[in-house]
Design an enzyme around this catalytic site. Structure first.
Site, PDB file in Angstrom:
ATOM      1  N   ASN A 199     -31.757 -42.929 -85.927  1.00 28.10           N
ATOM      2  CA  ASN A 199     -33.085 -42.505 -85.749  1.00 28.10           C
ATOM      3  C   ASN A 199     -34.052 -43.140 -87.057  1.00 28.10           C
ATOM      4  O   ASN A 199     -35.235 -43.011 -86.883  1.00 28.10           O
ATOM      5  CB  ASN A 199     -33.119 -40.989 -85.940  1.00 28.10           C
ATOM      6  CG  ASN A 199     -32.821 -40.396 -84.552  1.00 28.10           C
ATOM      7  OD1 ASN A 199     -32.388 -39.179 -84.727  1.00 28.10           O
ATOM      8  ND2 ASN A 199     -32.909 -40.925 -83.512  1.00 28.10           N
TER       9      ASN A 199
ATOM     10  N   ASP B 159     -32.863 -33.320 -76.938  1.00 26.60           N
ATOM     11  CA  ASP B 159     -33.679 -34.607 -76.526  1.00 26.60           C
ATOM     12  C   ASP B 159     -34.791 -34.110 -75.714  1.00 26.60           C
ATOM     13  O   ASP B 159     -34.888 -32.877 -75.105  1.00 26.60           O
ATOM     14  CB  ASP B 159     -32.752 -35.460 -75.662  1.00 26.60           C
ATOM     15  CG  ASP B 159     -33.092 -36.930 -75.186  1.00 26.60           C
ATOM     16  OD1 ASP B 159     -33.931 -37.378 -76.190  1.00 26.60           O
ATOM     17  OD2 ASP B 159     -32.619 -37.599 -74.337  1.00 26.60           O
TER      18      ASP B 159
END
Ligand code: V07
Length: 256
Positions: free
Chosen positions: A81, A33
């Protein structure tokens, strides 16, 4: 023993720490991340963070292999995503193609085998081909497994497992009372990792402390380490620090 230099967070002093070679986590999973934030902090487009993040994949995969990690699972693209801007998704879908050209020769030199888990049939054809090629060209490697979670979601994985078991029951090949944890394990995308399917250590970079639908079943007993640096700034020392933290919690006393 592996030694590394660590900056003590409270004193600010640099200290030499040792990793216990006999207590290296066999399976390390990482939620990579902070790529977008890394770029934004540098007034760069978000995709610059993803590009830099792919260089970190090679650095960390090589470091993990040298430390004796047996499986390294990296959360590359989640089922959520797809909601990102089209231009960003299109860029991300090209990264496996770039990876194949740039890094697979180095992975082979380090005897690292590529595996991919996820709903890869939903990916663009060029991405699917790059994935197939990376898997095929490293198939012979017998060292660390570098396992990319690509179009992967933990809840979807469990739904698919339940659907498969329901089909077995419906076909009269399975009695509901026979369904146990092993039955579900065998239906998950990590089944072919056998006794290494559950991460011993889960790392998430960039300060967020949540799972984001990652390996929900498999992390039931994992140690979680949350680190502050964004993924592009993660490196061998950060990996060693996370493993050191794991070893402080997961101490081995003699033959235990
Ligand atoms: C979608 C995506 C994004 C992606 N990022 C780079 C790392 C930072 C986080 C997200 C962006 N990386 N990095 C490696 C791959 C990959 C996937 C499958 C494969 F067989 C070979 C390489 C990848 N795939």
């Amino acid at each position: 023993m592996f030694s590394f230099l660590n900056k003590n967070q409270s004193t600010g002093e640099v200290e030499e720490l040792q990793l216990d070679e006999a207590n290296i986590p066999a399976h390390v999973a990482i939620i990579m991340d902070g790529n977008g934030r890394w770029a934004q902090q540098r007034h760069l487009p978000r995709i610059a963070g993803h590009k830099q993040g792919m260089d970190t994949v090679k650095t960390v995969a090589t470091a993990a292999s040298h430390l004796g990690v047996k499986v390294l699972t990296l959360y590359a693209f989640s089922t959520e995503n797809w909601k990102r801007p089209t231009a960003e998704v299109n860029y991300l879908m090209k990264l496996p193609v770039d990876f194949f050209g740039a890094f697979v020769p180095d992975l082979i030199k380090n005897n690292i085998r590529v595996k991919v888990m996820g709903y890869t049939d939903k990916l663009p054809a060029a991405t699917q081909k790059a994935v197939r090629d990376a898997i095929a060209d490293t198939q012979h490697c017998t060292g660390m497994v570098l396992n990319f979670a690509l179009n992967y979601g933990g809840r979807a994985e469990i739904v698919t497992a339940v659907q498969n078991l329901a089909e077995e029951v419906k076909a009269g090949r399975l009695d509901p009372s026979a369904i146990d944890e092993a039955s579900i394990d065998q239906q998950l995308m990590t089944a072919d990792l056998d006794e290494l399917r559950d991460p011993d250590l889960l790392i998430r970079t960039s300060g967020e402390e949540r799972l984001s639908n990652f390996m929900l079943w498999q992390v039931a007993y994992s140690e979680f380490v949350f680190t502050q640096q964004h993924w592009p700034d993660f490196d061998q020392t950060a990996l060693e620090q996370a493993i050191y933290e794991y070893q402080q919690r997961h101490r081995r006393f003699g033959g235990l």
